[in-house]
Enzyme design. Structure first.
Site, PDB file in Angstrom:
ATOM      1  N   GLY A 119     -30.460 -11.093  53.382  1.00 37.26           N
ATOM      2  CA  GLY A 119     -29.642 -12.234  53.619  1.00 37.26           C
ATOM      3  C   GLY A 119     -30.094 -12.645  55.219  1.00 37.26           C
ATOM      4  O   GLY A 119     -30.207 -13.882  55.264  1.00 37.26           O
ATOM      5  N   THR A 120     -30.070 -11.672  56.016  1.00 41.73           N
ATOM      6  CA  THR A 120     -30.269 -12.369  57.313  1.00 41.73           C
ATOM      7  C   THR A 120     -31.319 -12.965  57.512  1.00 41.73           C
ATOM      8  O   THR A 120     -31.550 -13.804  58.333  1.00 41.73           O
ATOM      9  CB  THR A 120     -30.482 -10.587  58.270  1.00 41.73           C
ATOM     10  OG1 THR A 120     -29.258 -10.200  58.005  1.00 41.73           O
ATOM     11  CG2 THR A 120     -30.622 -11.242  59.608  1.00 41.73           C
ATOM     12  N   ASN A 171     -16.965 -12.820  55.516  1.00 42.76           N
ATOM     13  CA  ASN A 171     -17.197 -11.221  54.997  1.00 42.76           C
ATOM     14  C   ASN A 171     -16.323 -10.381  55.641  1.00 42.76           C
ATOM     15  O   ASN A 171     -16.058  -9.076  55.086  1.00 42.76           O
ATOM     16  CB  ASN A 171     -18.664 -10.665  55.616  1.00 42.76           C
ATOM     17  CG  ASN A 171     -18.863 -11.098  57.003  1.00 42.76           C
ATOM     18  OD1 ASN A 171     -18.767 -12.430  57.474  1.00 42.76           O
ATOM     19  ND2 ASN A 171     -19.060 -10.163  57.816  1.00 42.76           N
ATOM     20  N   GLN A 204     -21.384 -13.326  50.672  1.00 39.83           N
ATOM     21  CA  GLN A 204     -20.459 -12.752  49.896  1.00 39.83           C
ATOM     22  C   GLN A 204     -19.672 -13.428  48.759  1.00 39.83           C
ATOM     23  O   GLN A 204     -18.807 -12.842  48.222  1.00 39.83           O
ATOM     24  CB  GLN A 204     -19.214 -12.532  51.202  1.00 39.83           C
ATOM     25  CG  GLN A 204     -19.759 -11.720  52.438  1.00 39.83           C
ATOM     26  CD  GLN A 204     -19.721 -10.135  52.118  1.00 39.83           C
ATOM     27  OE1 GLN A 204     -19.247  -9.693  50.824  1.00 39.83           O
ATOM     28  NE2 GLN A 204     -20.454  -9.360  52.997  1.00 39.83           N
ATOM     29  N   SER A 258     -27.999 -12.299  49.157  1.00 42.41           N
ATOM     30  CA  SER A 258     -28.817 -10.991  49.414  1.00 42.41           C
ATOM     31  C   SER A 258     -28.336  -9.983  48.187  1.00 42.41           C
ATOM     32  O   SER A 258     -27.201  -9.978  47.589  1.00 42.41           O
ATOM     33  CB  SER A 258     -27.826 -10.434  50.638  1.00 42.41           C
ATOM     34  OG  SER A 258     -28.267  -8.949  50.758  1.00 42.41           O
ATOM     35  N   HIS A 292     -28.290  -6.683  48.174  1.00 43.34           N
ATOM     36  CA  HIS A 292     -27.547  -5.307  47.981  1.00 43.34           C
ATOM     37  C   HIS A 292     -25.963  -5.664  48.092  1.00 43.34           C
ATOM     38  O   HIS A 292     -25.201  -4.583  48.010  1.00 43.34           O
ATOM     39  CB  HIS A 292     -27.795  -4.520  49.242  1.00 43.34           C
ATOM     40  CG  HIS A 292     -27.482  -4.959  50.573  1.00 43.34           C
ATOM     41  ND1 HIS A 292     -26.397  -4.426  51.260  1.00 43.34           N
ATOM     42  CD2 HIS A 292     -27.902  -6.082  51.435  1.00 43.34           C
ATOM     43  CE1 HIS A 292     -26.429  -5.098  52.477  1.00 43.34           C
ATOM     44  NE2 HIS A 292     -27.099  -5.986  52.584  1.00 43.34           N
ATOM     45  N   CYS A 343     -22.085  -4.263  60.504  1.00 40.76           N
ATOM     46  CA  CYS A 343     -23.148  -4.324  61.361  1.00 40.76           C
ATOM     47  C   CYS A 343     -22.516  -4.387  62.844  1.00 40.76           C
ATOM     48  O   CYS A 343     -23.095  -4.111  63.752  1.00 40.76           O
ATOM     49  CB  CYS A 343     -23.987  -5.755  61.290  1.00 40.76           C
ATOM     50  SG  CYS A 343     -23.533  -6.465  59.562  1.00 40.76           S
TER      51      CYS A 343
HETATM   52  N1  PLP Z   1     -24.059 -13.073  55.653  1.00 37.52           N
HETATM   53  C1  PLP Z   1     -22.982 -12.404  55.301  1.00 37.52           C
HETATM   54  C2  PLP Z   1     -21.679 -13.038  55.327  1.00 37.52           C
HETATM   55  C3  PLP Z   1     -22.708 -11.228  55.235  1.00 37.52           C
HETATM   56  O1  PLP Z   1     -21.984 -10.385  54.983  1.00 37.52           O
HETATM   57  C4  PLP Z   1     -24.067 -10.216  55.702  1.00 37.52           C
HETATM   58  C5  PLP Z   1     -24.190  -8.910  55.591  1.00 37.52           C
HETATM   59  O2  PLP Z   1     -23.177  -8.231  55.766  1.00 37.52           O
HETATM   60  C6  PLP Z   1     -25.183 -10.993  55.763  1.00 37.52           C
HETATM   61  C7  PLP Z   1     -25.153 -12.477  55.859  1.00 37.52           C
HETATM   62  C8  PLP Z   1     -26.453 -10.412  55.906  1.00 37.52           C
HETATM   63  O3  PLP Z   1     -27.123 -10.015  54.830  1.00 37.52           O
HETATM   64  P1  PLP Z   1     -28.223  -8.773  54.788  1.00 37.52           P
HETATM   65  O4  PLP Z   1     -27.432  -7.394  55.216  1.00 37.52           O
HETATM   66  O5  PLP Z   1     -28.726  -8.721  53.369  1.00 37.52           O
HETATM   67  O6  PLP Z   1     -29.208  -8.949  55.725  1.00 37.52           O
END
Ligand code: PLP
Length: 392
Positions: free
Chosen positions: A73-74, A151, A184, A204, A206, A335
């Site tokens: 996702g990032t 999230n 999310q 994402s 996972h 995170c």
């Molecule tokens: N955006 C949101 C709202 C998230 O909750 C997360 C992960 O916690 C991400 C982005 C990032 O996704 P990834 O862990 O796949 O990099």
């Protein structure tokens, strides 16, 4: 019940479906060719990619040519926000104060390149008021990035109202792009970027019982994007590097499962969340629900995330006390939790002091059971009672 494990940290990550694990293993054992190779092993691997791309596209109701696989996702968010160059379009970006750090920190990097960023406030529930967006839009705004489900507190942003604001401008001829972080929301709520007029949307694997380190960016076919990485031109030239075939295979399987099940999921998870919230609020005097009211008819309330504060106690201590009883929760986003003393989301909602310090996030999944919820309510009440007796 000794040895019992209750996993309620599904917004941090989820347990993979057995079918996903099987697909990852099969891709590693059988489809190990490079999808760009011309021989049979390459063609087999490229078929795995085609199938997964179709499954992810179908889960979003978009064309498979509009899906770019990324390393999560990032990365999808970084590609969206950095790949849309300002220049001719303008130099102003709008986002919200409750976005994930993947969005907020990318905006910080954009600022260093001369982009101006407006970070919109939210209300006490973590929800953006669309009028705020209307007011912040400027002639040189080229990109708006608003998340779907928060999230940390599970606030569902009013995407339809935002779509209406942006559609008005676009009808007037404005070229304005809209990115949605749907990480999310995916798998829990209907995610249909085309219906909303979203240009870029990140998901994402996972978070939906797929593998870690794989995600996707939906890039509407009319959207011009620059790649972040120079290389062999994989993923329609937008994400160079040999594709993560096992991860993508697993993502495809997870996407097919959630597409099949998403309609029934929200109702089922919501009733468990309500049982959890009502149970804790009844058993723990003084507990406070952070975020939108937990009601089925409240469109701002996500089905899977409950954030509660226990004033007078520290979230981290509660977390470890619950862990001793086999219950896994979080103090906020995974995170941020090791580095960040106070949640930026709760702060943006106006929380201070004890509400900030005593926050816990419980996040559910389709795998969560009634028994697990009842056990969690009982144990949370017991732990809070013990800690209050110790500290107060
Ligand atoms: N955006 C949101 C709202 C998230 O909750 C997360 C992960 O916690 C991400 C982005 C990032 O996704 P990834 O862990 O796949 O990099």
């Amino acid at each position: 019940m000794p040895g019992r494990q209750v996993y309620l940290d599904n917004s941090a990550t989820t347990r993979p479906y057995p079918e996903v694990v099987q697909a990852v293993v099969e891709a590693m054992e059988v489809y190990y060719g490079n999808p760009s190779s011309l021989h049979k092993k390459g063609v087999e691997a490229s078929r795995v990619l085609i199938q997964a791309r179709e499954a992810v596209a179908a889960s979003l109701g978009v064309g498979s040519g509009e899906i770019v696989f990324t390393g999560g996702g990032t990365e999808a968010i970084n590609l969206a926000l950095k790949g849309v160059l300002p220049g001719r379009r303008g130099r102003h970006v709008i986002t919200t104060a409750v976005e994930h750090p993947a969005v907020l920190n990318t905006c910080e990097q954009l600022k260093a390149q001369g982009v101006e960023v407006t970070v919109l406030p939210v209300d006490g529930q973590g929800v953006l008021e669309p009028g705020q967006l209307q007011k912040a839009l400027r002639d040189d705004t080229y990109l708006v990035s608003v998340m779907y489900v928060n999230n940390e507190v599970g606030a569902v942003q009013p995407l339809e109202e935002i779509a209406a604001v942006l559609a008005d401008l676009r009808r007037g001829g404005r070229k304005l792009l809209w990115h949605v972080d749907a990480v999310q929301a995916y798998g829990k709520l209907s995610v249909r970027p085309r219906e909303l007029g979203v240009d870029l949307l990140s998901v994402s694997a996972h978070k939906v019982h797929g593998p870690k380190g794989v995600g996707a960016l939906y890039v509407a076919s009319h959207t011009q994007l620059q790649p972040l990485l120079a290389g062999g031109g994989q993923e329609h030239g937008l994400r160079s590097g040999t594709e993560n075939v096992p991860g993508i295979a697993g993502f495809g399987v997870a996407a097919a499962i959630i597409a099949r099940e998403v309609k029934g999921v929200a109702g089922k998870i919501f009733s468990l969340k309500k049982r959890l919230v009502d149970g804790i609020m009844a058993a723990v005097p003084g507990a406070v629900l952070n975020g939108p009211a937990c009601r089925q008819d409240n469109p701002r309330c996500a089905p899977q995330i409950a954030n509660l504060s226990f004033p007078g106690l520290r979230g981290e201590i509660l977390l470890h006390s619950l862990e001793e009883r086999g219950i896994y929760v979080s103090t906020g986003s995974a995170c941020a939790s090791r580095k960040n003393p106070g949640s930026h989301v709760l702060k943006a909602m106006g929380a201070t002091g004890e509400l900030l310090e005593g926050a816990l996030r419980f996040s559910l999944s389709p795998m969560t059971t009634v028994e697990e919820i009842d056990y969690t309510v009982e144990q949370t009440a017991a732990v809070v009672r013990e800690l209050y007796a110790l500290y107060n």
